[in-house]
Design a protein around this motif. Structure first.
Motif, mmCIF file in Angstrom:
data_model
loop_
_atom_site.group_PDB
_atom_site.id
_atom_site.type_symbol
_atom_site.label_atom_id
_atom_site.label_comp_id
_atom_site.label_asym_id
_atom_site.label_seq_id
_atom_site.Cartn_x
_atom_site.Cartn_y
_atom_site.Cartn_z
ATOM 1 N N MET A 94 0.845 -1.196 0.000
ATOM 2 C CA MET A 94 0.000 0.000 0.000
ATOM 3 C C MET A 94 0.884 1.251 0.000
ATOM 4 N N THR A 95 0.624 2.183 -0.906
ATOM 5 C CA THR A 95 1.404 3.402 -1.001
ATOM 6 C C THR A 95 1.055 4.347 0.136
ATOM 7 N N GLU A 96 2.093 4.881 0.781
ATOM 8 C CA GLU A 96 1.853 5.826 1.866
ATOM 9 C C GLU A 96 1.260 7.114 1.314
ATOM 10 N N PRO A 97 0.385 7.764 2.080
ATOM 11 C CA PRO A 97 -0.192 9.030 1.611
ATOM 12 C C PRO A 97 0.856 10.132 1.571
ATOM 13 N N ILE A 98 0.637 11.109 0.694
ATOM 14 C CA ILE A 98 1.507 12.266 0.629
ATOM 15 C C ILE A 98 1.350 13.067 1.924
ATOM 16 N N PRO A 99 2.439 13.448 2.566
ATOM 17 C CA PRO A 99 2.311 14.232 3.806
ATOM 18 C C PRO A 99 1.533 15.527 3.561
ATOM 19 N N ILE A 100 0.602 15.827 4.440
ATOM 20 C CA ILE A 100 -0.190 17.050 4.294
ATOM 21 C C ILE A 100 0.486 18.171 5.077
ATOM 22 N N PRO A 101 0.287 19.415 4.659
ATOM 23 C CA PRO A 101 0.948 20.523 5.353
ATOM 24 C C PRO A 101 0.399 20.719 6.753
ATOM 25 N N PRO A 102 1.267 20.882 7.745
ATOM 26 C CA PRO A 102 0.785 21.190 9.097
ATOM 27 C C PRO A 102 0.248 22.613 9.135
ATOM 28 N N GLY A 103 -0.465 22.933 10.208
ATOM 29 C CA GLY A 103 -1.095 24.243 10.297
ATOM 30 C C GLY A 103 -0.132 25.406 10.173
ATOM 31 N N GLY A 104 1.072 25.241 10.715
ATOM 32 C CA GLY A 104 2.042 26.330 10.690
ATOM 33 C C GLY A 104 2.590 26.650 9.316
ATOM 34 N N ALA A 105 2.392 25.766 8.352
ATOM 35 C CA ALA A 105 2.959 25.989 7.018
ATOM 36 C C ALA A 105 2.380 27.231 6.360
ATOM 37 N N ARG A 106 1.117 27.507 6.616
ATOM 38 C CA ARG A 106 0.515 28.711 6.011
ATOM 39 C C ARG A 106 1.168 29.981 6.550
ATOM 40 N N ASP A 107 1.520 29.984 7.834
ATOM 41 C CA ASP A 107 2.190 31.148 8.411
ATOM 42 C C ASP A 107 3.541 31.378 7.760
ATOM 43 N N VAL A 108 4.205 30.304 7.373
ATOM 44 C CA VAL A 108 5.545 30.402 6.797
ATOM 45 C C VAL A 108 5.501 30.777 5.324
ATOM 46 N N PHE A 109 4.630 30.127 4.565
ATOM 47 C CA PHE A 109 4.645 30.272 3.109
ATOM 48 C C PHE A 109 3.566 31.194 2.558
ATOM 49 N N GLY A 110 2.532 31.494 3.350
ATOM 50 C CA GLY A 110 1.511 32.438 2.922
ATOM 51 C C GLY A 110 0.936 32.074 1.564
ATOM 52 N N PRO A 111 0.955 33.015 0.603
ATOM 53 C CA PRO A 111 0.365 32.745 -0.712
ATOM 54 C C PRO A 111 1.092 31.673 -1.509
ATOM 55 N N ASN A 112 2.285 31.294 -1.063
ATOM 56 C CA ASN A 112 3.030 30.232 -1.749
ATOM 57 C C ASN A 112 2.822 28.858 -1.110
ATOM 58 N N LEU A 113 1.824 28.725 -0.238
ATOM 59 C CA LEU A 113 1.589 27.427 0.400
ATOM 60 C C LEU A 113 1.296 26.338 -0.627
ATOM 61 N N ASP A 114 0.510 26.650 -1.658
ATOM 62 C CA ASP A 114 0.204 25.638 -2.677
ATOM 63 C C ASP A 114 1.485 25.171 -3.369
ATOM 64 N N ARG A 115 2.391 26.093 -3.642
ATOM 65 C CA ARG A 115 3.663 25.711 -4.262
ATOM 66 C C ARG A 115 4.497 24.861 -3.304
ATOM 67 N N ALA A 116 4.526 25.241 -2.030
ATOM 68 C CA ALA A 116 5.271 24.459 -1.047
ATOM 69 C C ALA A 116 4.691 23.052 -0.925
#
Length: 229
Positions: A1-23
């Motif tokens: 079974m393939t492991e799921p892609i890691p999802i962004p933790p809540g703090g990622a939006r604070d770090v990357f802002g509008p670039n969260l989708d790219r991150a």
């Protein structure tokens, strides 16, 4: 079974802002093509956000607006890609000697649609120095011992530029051990700064400023050799 892609933790939006989708897309690439092509180990897959991407981006606060930054030995793009996503004002260059890694980096840059330059070569090569030199900052992550890293960084820096190396728990010991080597290369006293991003491991930065002018045979001190204004 393939492991799921890691999802962004809540703090990622604070770090990357509008670039969260790219991150998020970058993490997806690391978790798939990065593992398949041997740029990341399979055990790192669940830790891509906290140990690698956010850990790299934690250094973003230490750069001034619009600085030219060179990431040497970039590998899978760490820390350069996360730094560029967290700080899109930075003029980022990734330097990587291995063809397969440099190819991967260019594919990442193209896929994410970000303004990053990729140079294939070694940091100490004349062609790389000519193309990427006089940078404001040279950064790196888990590339080499501090003294060797400083030797690669110095020729790429402008006078007054900084080496900002992301290091592990032994950062202070490396600074103490290699202080003499850094002085010979023209660096001032190095310091260790601990920074962190939300939901990420702490990052230790070794920061040293180049206080001499680099000549063709090595550093030229302020006291000896011609001074230019």
């Amino acid at each position: 079974m393939t492991e799921p892609i890691p999802i962004p933790p809540g703090g990622a939006r604070d770090v990357f802002g509008p670039n969260l989708d790219r991150a998020t897309r970058y993490v997806e690439i690391l978790a798939t093509a990065g593992l398949e092509r041997g740029l990341m180990g399979p055990r790192e897959r669940p830790r891509l956000w906290d140990r690698h991407v956010l850990n790299s981006a934690a250094a973003a606060g230490g750069f001034s607006e619009g600085e030219a930054v060179v990431d040497i030995g970039s590998g899978a793009g760490l820390p350069g890609v996360p730094l560029a996503l967290a700080r899109p004002d930075l003029r980022m260059t990734l330097v990587e000697p291995l063809l397969r890694r440099a190819t991967f980096l260019q594919e990442v840059v193209d896929e994410l649609g970000i303004d990053i330059r990729v140079i294939r070569g070694r940091a100490e090569e004349k062609a790389v120095i000519a193309e990427a030199g006089r940078a404001d900052v040279v950064t790196s992550r888990a590339v080499a011992p501090l003294a060797k890293l400083a030797g690669w960084s110095a020729p790429l820096l402008r006078p007054g530029g900084r080496m900002v190396a992301l290091k592990g728990a032994s950062a202070s010991e490396e600074v103490e051990r290699d202080a003499g080597a850094l002085r010979k290369l023209g660096f001032g006293e190095a310091r260790v700064e601990v920074v962190s991003a939300p939901d990420a491991e702490e990052t230790r930065l070794v920061i040293a400023t180049l206080g001499t002018r680099m000549g063709s045979r090595g550093p030229r001190s302020r006291a000896g050799g011609p001074r230019r204004r």
